[in-house]
Design an enzyme around this catalytic site. Structure first.
Site, short mmCIF file in Angstrom:
data_model
loop_
_atom_site.label_atom_id
_atom_site.label_comp_id
_atom_site.label_asym_id
_atom_site.label_seq_id
_atom_site.Cartn_x
_atom_site.Cartn_y
_atom_site.Cartn_z
N GLY A 14 0.77 -1.24 0.00
CA GLY A 14 0.00 0.00 0.00
C GLY A 14 0.80 1.29 0.00
N LEU A 96 -10.42 -7.65 -12.63
CA LEU A 96 -11.88 -7.76 -12.55
C LEU A 96 -12.48 -7.81 -13.96
CD1 LEU A 96 -12.40 -5.10 -9.73
CD2 LEU A 96 -12.44 -7.60 -9.47
N HIS A 112 0.35 1.38 -13.15
CA HIS A 112 1.14 0.24 -13.62
C HIS A 112 2.62 0.64 -13.62
CE1 HIS A 112 2.03 -3.48 -15.65
NE2 HIS A 112 2.83 -2.80 -16.45
#
Ligand code: GAR
Length: 210
Positions: A14, A96, A112
């Protein structure tokens, strides 16, 4: 302009979430506010970062679902419950499907760790991206923030930043330099641009008004 609810999806450490939290504290997320962090992994350190900053957390464990379609439907429901205006993949390691992507067109963004279209797509995540960049011997790499579509790493590009590759780089040193010099800068900047309605998409490309 009403406040935009930002829901951040995480799977690991994170540090990108932290960059967003820090930007928010400095008033640099424009009209947006991080209202929920959802993790695909139990015990992800990103959850601790959220809790320390009084941000609501949820876990939606990928391996509790038999396939990506049922996981995506559960995620879609969670995002509706959270009234998400913007969904940010910040080190979120699950792809997803259209059950989510079609519900939130041009409202989901991903960071990315390479210059798309290099070193991206299925299998290119985390440290693997930097291993492949070093194997190829590229002299520059960097980071990309883009809109998420059902095709992995293929949505409209919002911001990119190049970072020099050094001769003695290891995957870990390159990852660190790209995070510090690119990801932690362009992700909060893209979020601010989105929350201040500065990004439009035309013919698969973004147009950013300053
Ligand atoms: C970051 O480098 C992010 O760009 C990458 O994983 C790392 C997560 O770090 N994401 C991907 O590779 C997605 N394809 P963090 O959890 O410390 O933000």
């Amino acid at each position: 302009m009403s406040k935009k609810n930002i829901v951040v999806l995480v799977s690991g450490g994170g540090t990108n979430l932290q960059a967003l939290i820090d930007a928010g504290k400095r008033g640099e997320l424009g009209n947006g506010e991080i209202t929920c962090v959802i993790s695909s992994k139990e015990g992800a350190y990103a959850l601790t970062r959220a809790k320390e900053n009084n941000i609501k957390t949820r876990t939606l464990i990928r391996k509790d679902y038999s396939d990506i379609a049922s996981y995506s439907k559960a995620m879609r429901d969670a995002l509706f419950e959270e009234n998400a205006d913007l969904i940010v993949y910040a080190g979120f390691m699950t792809i997803l499907d259209e059950n989510v992507c079609d519900e939130f067109p041009n409202k989901m963004i991903n960071v990315h760790p390479a210059l798309i279209p290099s070193f991206c797509g299925k299998g290119f995540y985390g440290l693997h991206v930097h291993e492949e960049a070093l194997k190829k011997g590229v002299k520059v790499s960097g980071a990309t923030v883009h809109f998420v579509t059902a095709e992995c790493d293929a949505g409209p590009i919002i911001l990119q930043k190049a970072v020099e590759v050094l001769d003695d780089d290891k995957p870990e040193t390159l990852q660190k330099r790209i995070m510090e010099n690119a990801e932690w800068k362009i992700l909060p900047e893209a979020v601010r641009l989105f929350c201040d309605d500065k990004i439009t998409v035309e013919n698969g490309k973004t147009i950013i008004s300053k």
